[in-house]
Design a protein around this motif. Structure first.
Motif, PDB file in Angstrom:
ATOM      1  N   GLN A   1      18.303  -3.090   7.623  1.00 14.44           N
ATOM      2  CA  GLN A   1      18.550  -4.508   7.910  1.00 14.44           C
ATOM      3  C   GLN A   1      18.447  -4.792   9.409  1.00 14.44           C
ATOM      4  O   GLN A   1      17.924  -5.833   9.807  1.00 14.44           O
ATOM      5  N   ASN A   2      18.906  -3.856  10.234  1.00 15.64           N
ATOM      6  CA  ASN A   2      18.832  -4.044  11.688  1.00 15.64           C
ATOM      7  C   ASN A   2      17.398  -4.137  12.189  1.00 15.64           C
ATOM      8  O   ASN A   2      17.144  -4.731  13.232  1.00 15.64           O
ATOM      9  N   PHE A   3      16.464  -3.549  11.457  1.00 17.20           N
ATOM     10  CA  PHE A   3      15.057  -3.581  11.855  1.00 17.20           C
ATOM     11  C   PHE A   3      14.247  -4.622  11.095  1.00 17.20           C
ATOM     12  O   PHE A   3      13.028  -4.710  11.275  1.00 17.20           O
ATOM     13  N   GLY A   4      14.900  -5.398  10.246  1.00 19.91           N
ATOM     14  CA  GLY A   4      14.188  -6.420   9.492  1.00 19.91           C
ATOM     15  C   GLY A   4      13.251  -5.849   8.438  1.00 19.91           C
ATOM     16  O   GLY A   4      12.238  -6.458   8.097  1.00 19.91           O
ATOM     17  N   ALA A   5      13.602  -4.677   7.914  1.00 17.86           N
ATOM     18  CA  ALA A   5      12.767  -4.060   6.876  1.00 17.86           C
ATOM     19  C   ALA A   5      12.853  -4.884   5.597  1.00 17.86           C
ATOM     20  O   ALA A   5      13.941  -5.252   5.156  1.00 17.86           O
ATOM     21  N   ASP A   6      11.700  -5.158   5.014  1.00 14.48           N
ATOM     22  CA  ASP A   6      11.643  -5.859   3.740  1.00 14.48           C
ATOM     23  C   ASP A   6      11.840  -4.809   2.649  1.00 14.48           C
ATOM     24  O   ASP A   6      10.929  -4.038   2.335  1.00 14.48           O
ATOM     25  N   LEU A   7      13.032  -4.782   2.067  1.00 11.12           N
ATOM     26  CA  LEU A   7      13.380  -3.733   1.121  1.00 11.12           C
ATOM     27  C   LEU A   7      12.686  -3.890  -0.235  1.00 11.12           C
ATOM     28  O   LEU A   7      12.826  -3.032  -1.098  1.00 11.12           O
ATOM     29  N   LYS A   8      11.896  -4.948  -0.399  1.00 11.56           N
ATOM     30  CA  LYS A   8      11.068  -5.050  -1.605  1.00 11.56           C
ATOM     31  C   LYS A   8       9.858  -4.123  -1.490  1.00 11.56           C
ATOM     32  O   LYS A   8       9.217  -3.817  -2.485  1.00 11.56           O
ATOM     33  N   GLY A   9       9.571  -3.669  -0.278  1.00 13.28           N
ATOM     34  CA  GLY A   9       8.428  -2.793  -0.066  1.00 13.28           C
ATOM     35  C   GLY A   9       8.717  -1.583   0.796  1.00 13.28           C
ATOM     36  O   GLY A   9       7.819  -0.814   1.109  1.00 13.28           O
ATOM     37  N   TRP A  10       9.976  -1.425   1.202  1.00 13.28           N
ATOM     38  CA  TRP A  10      10.305  -0.333   2.125  1.00 13.28           C
ATOM     39  C   TRP A  10      11.576   0.346   1.639  1.00 13.28           C
ATOM     40  O   TRP A  10      12.633  -0.279   1.554  1.00 13.28           O
ATOM     41  N   SER A  11      11.476   1.629   1.329  1.00 14.28           N
ATOM     42  CA  SER A  11      12.629   2.412   0.871  1.00 14.28           C
ATOM     43  C   SER A  11      13.060   3.378   1.959  1.00 14.28           C
ATOM     44  O   SER A  11      12.234   4.050   2.580  1.00 14.28           O
ATOM     45  N   PHE A  12      14.367   3.456   2.165  1.00 14.27           N
ATOM     46  CA  PHE A  12      14.967   4.411   3.103  1.00 14.27           C
ATOM     47  C   PHE A  12      15.714   5.424   2.249  1.00 14.27           C
ATOM     48  O   PHE A  12      16.612   5.053   1.492  1.00 14.27           O
ATOM     49  N   LEU A  13      15.315   6.695   2.374  1.00 10.57           N
ATOM     50  CA  LEU A  13      15.785   7.705   1.424  1.00 10.57           C
ATOM     51  C   LEU A  13      16.616   8.814   2.060  1.00 10.57           C
ATOM     52  O   LEU A  13      16.369   9.226   3.196  1.00 10.57           O
ATOM     53  N   THR A  14      17.564   9.301   1.273  1.00  6.45           N
ATOM     54  CA  THR A  14      18.419  10.422   1.648  1.00  6.45           C
ATOM     55  C   THR A  14      18.621  11.274   0.397  1.00  6.45           C
ATOM     56  O   THR A  14      18.060  10.984  -0.654  1.00  6.45           O
TER      57      THR A  14
END
Length: 194
Positions: free
Chosen positions: A115-128
């Motif tokens: 969210q801090n980088f304005g990532a569009d989470l409909k097309g960008w996944s952050f994984l752990t």
């Protein structure tokens, strides 16, 4: 450069499938081989696998949220490319950022970072995920990570592009690659799949 980052760079260059981008603009990008599949946990707590993105062009990068230099720069660059991809981003082109610090980068931490980088989470996944699994995924992509005593993670910085058929096509080393070329490569793989 301290001893660890230099060692990690040498090891990464020897260990991974990294192939620099060198295709002329009027030629197809090289084919490296089948992209290593993985199943990890997203910023929303959902299980996400590379094969979930079949039919899309996918850029896979490795970052961690506590990084103070190159990771935020890479994420900001990718966010700017995300904007320039317009309506193709999400339905046809996706980004995946995998943490190299899964002990600290929980789904909630990754969601805030996105969210801090304005990532569009409909097309960008952050994984752990489980540290051993995350480490193995990184290794398969040519990324070597080593946690320092101060908590920083020295790691190779590779961004890989996977075509809609799941084939690894090109890898960018570092953070200073040409963003227009990166965007062009994503779009050319999309055109190639038509």
């Amino acid at each position: 450069m301290s001893e660890w980052p230099a060692r990690i760079l040498v090891l990464a260059l020897m260990a991974g499938p990294a192939h620099a981008h060198d295709a002329p603009h009027d030629e197809r990008l090289p084919t490296i081989g089948q992209a290593p599949d993985f199943t990890l946990v997203s910023q929303d707590g959902a299980r996400v696998s590379l094969h979930d993105f079949r039919g899309k062009v996918v850029a896979v990068s490795f970052i961690y949220t506590y990084c103070t230099d190159v990771c935020p720069m890479l994420t900001a660059h990718m966010a700017s490319v995300q904007e320039k991809l317009g309506s193709a981003f999400g339905p046809k082109i996706a980004f995946v950022s995998i943490t190299v610090d899964p002990e600290r980068d929980t789904p909630d931490v990754l969601k805030e970072y996105a969210q801090n980088f304005g990532a569009d989470l409909k097309g960008w996944s952050f994984l752990t995920g489980d540290p051993a699994i995350v480490h193995e995924v990184g290794r398969k992509y040519g990324v070597i990570a080593k946690k320092a005593t101060n908590g920083d993670v020295d790691h190779t910085l590779l961004t890989s592009i996977v075509d809609p058929g799941g084939i690894l096509r090109v890898q960018y080393l570092g953070v200073r690659f040409d963003l227009e070329e990166f965007r062009g490569d994503l779009l050319s793989l999309l055109d190639e799949s038509k």
